[in-house]
Design a protein around this motif. Structure first.
Motif, short mmCIF file in Angstrom:
data_model
loop_
_atom_site.label_atom_id
_atom_site.label_comp_id
_atom_site.label_asym_id
_atom_site.label_seq_id
_atom_site.Cartn_x
_atom_site.Cartn_y
_atom_site.Cartn_z
N GLN A 187 -3.59 9.82 0.18
CA GLN A 187 -2.31 9.15 -0.08
C GLN A 187 -1.65 8.74 1.23
OE1 GLN A 187 -0.77 12.41 -2.38
NE2 GLN A 187 -1.10 11.35 -4.33
N ARG A 188 -1.66 9.64 2.21
CA ARG A 188 -1.07 9.33 3.52
C ARG A 188 -1.77 8.14 4.15
NH1 ARG A 188 -1.63 9.53 8.68
NH2 ARG A 188 -3.74 10.31 8.57
N PHE A 190 0.82 -1.20 0.00
CA PHE A 190 0.00 0.00 0.00
C PHE A 190 0.86 1.26 0.00
CE2 PHE A 190 -3.27 -3.04 0.99
CZ PHE A 190 -4.35 -2.56 0.26
N ALA A 191 2.05 1.19 0.54
CA ALA A 191 2.99 2.32 0.45
C ALA A 191 3.35 2.55 -1.01
CB ALA A 191 4.23 2.06 1.30
N LYS A 192 3.59 1.47 -1.73
CA LYS A 192 3.92 1.59 -3.16
C LYS A 192 2.75 2.19 -3.93
CE LYS A 192 7.08 -2.30 -3.18
NZ LYS A 192 7.18 -3.73 -3.47
N ILE A 193 1.54 1.77 -3.62
CA ILE A 193 0.36 2.30 -4.29
C ILE A 193 0.25 3.81 -4.05
CG2 ILE A 193 -2.18 2.31 -4.29
CD1 ILE A 193 -1.94 -0.77 -3.67
N ALA A 194 0.42 4.23 -2.81
CA ALA A 194 0.33 5.65 -2.48
C ALA A 194 1.43 6.45 -3.17
CB ALA A 194 0.39 5.85 -0.97
N MET A 195 2.65 5.92 -3.18
CA MET A 195 3.75 6.64 -3.83
C MET A 195 3.56 6.69 -5.34
SD MET A 195 7.21 5.78 -1.69
CE MET A 195 7.03 3.99 -1.64
N ALA A 196 3.01 5.66 -5.94
CA ALA A 196 2.76 5.68 -7.38
C ALA A 196 1.71 6.74 -7.72
CB ALA A 196 2.32 4.30 -7.87
N ASP A 197 0.66 6.84 -6.92
CA ASP A 197 -0.34 7.88 -7.15
C ASP A 197 0.29 9.26 -7.00
OD1 ASP A 197 -3.21 8.72 -7.50
OD2 ASP A 197 -2.75 9.66 -5.57
N LEU A 235 10.16 11.96 1.24
CA LEU A 235 9.21 10.85 1.30
C LEU A 235 9.86 9.56 0.81
CD1 LEU A 235 6.41 9.41 1.26
CD2 LEU A 235 5.95 10.59 -0.88
N LEU A 236 10.45 9.59 -0.36
CA LEU A 236 11.08 8.38 -0.91
C LEU A 236 12.27 7.95 -0.07
CD1 LEU A 236 11.15 6.20 -3.07
CD2 LEU A 236 12.58 7.75 -4.45
N GLN A 237 13.07 8.89 0.36
CA GLN A 237 14.25 8.53 1.16
C GLN A 237 13.84 7.84 2.47
OE1 GLN A 237 17.14 8.67 -0.38
NE2 GLN A 237 15.89 9.52 -2.02
#
Length: 96
Positions: free
Chosen positions: A88-89, A22-29, A44-46
């Motif tokens: 997203q959060r 779900f972290a990947k889903i939020a970051m992709a959005d 955020l990515l770091q």
């Protein structure tokens, strides 16, 4: 749309392969919305790559400005940005 979203998903899968789903889903959005370059340079990515997921999730709330305007301010007439960042959060923090 499909190609742009696919690029965002592909980038997140390469950049943060160990992040929860779900972290990947939020970051992709997020990457789709603000651009892959913005995500690539983000705290955020770091934090996500470092496994600091609660701190990473809070970073979405820093992205409230467009063209120098703070979209949390009702007079700027774009309530959609804060709503999207909160979504997203929240998605980022979903754990299975």
């Amino acid at each position: 749309l499909q190609a742009d979203l696919g690029q965002a998903v592909d980038y997140v899968m390469r950049a943060a392969p160990d992040a929860p789903l779900f972290a990947k889903i939020a970051m992709a959005d997020f990457a789709y919305n603000v651009g892959i370059g913005a995500l690539a340079r983000s705290t955020l990515l770091q934090l996500a790559k470092a496994g600091m997921h609660e701190r990473a999730a809070e970073q979405f709330m820093r992205w409230m400005f467009v063209a120098g305007l703070d979209y949390r301010d009702p007079k700027n007439n774009c309530r959609g940005i804060p709503v999207r960042r909160e979504l997203q959060r929240s998605v980022y923090l979903v754990r299975l």
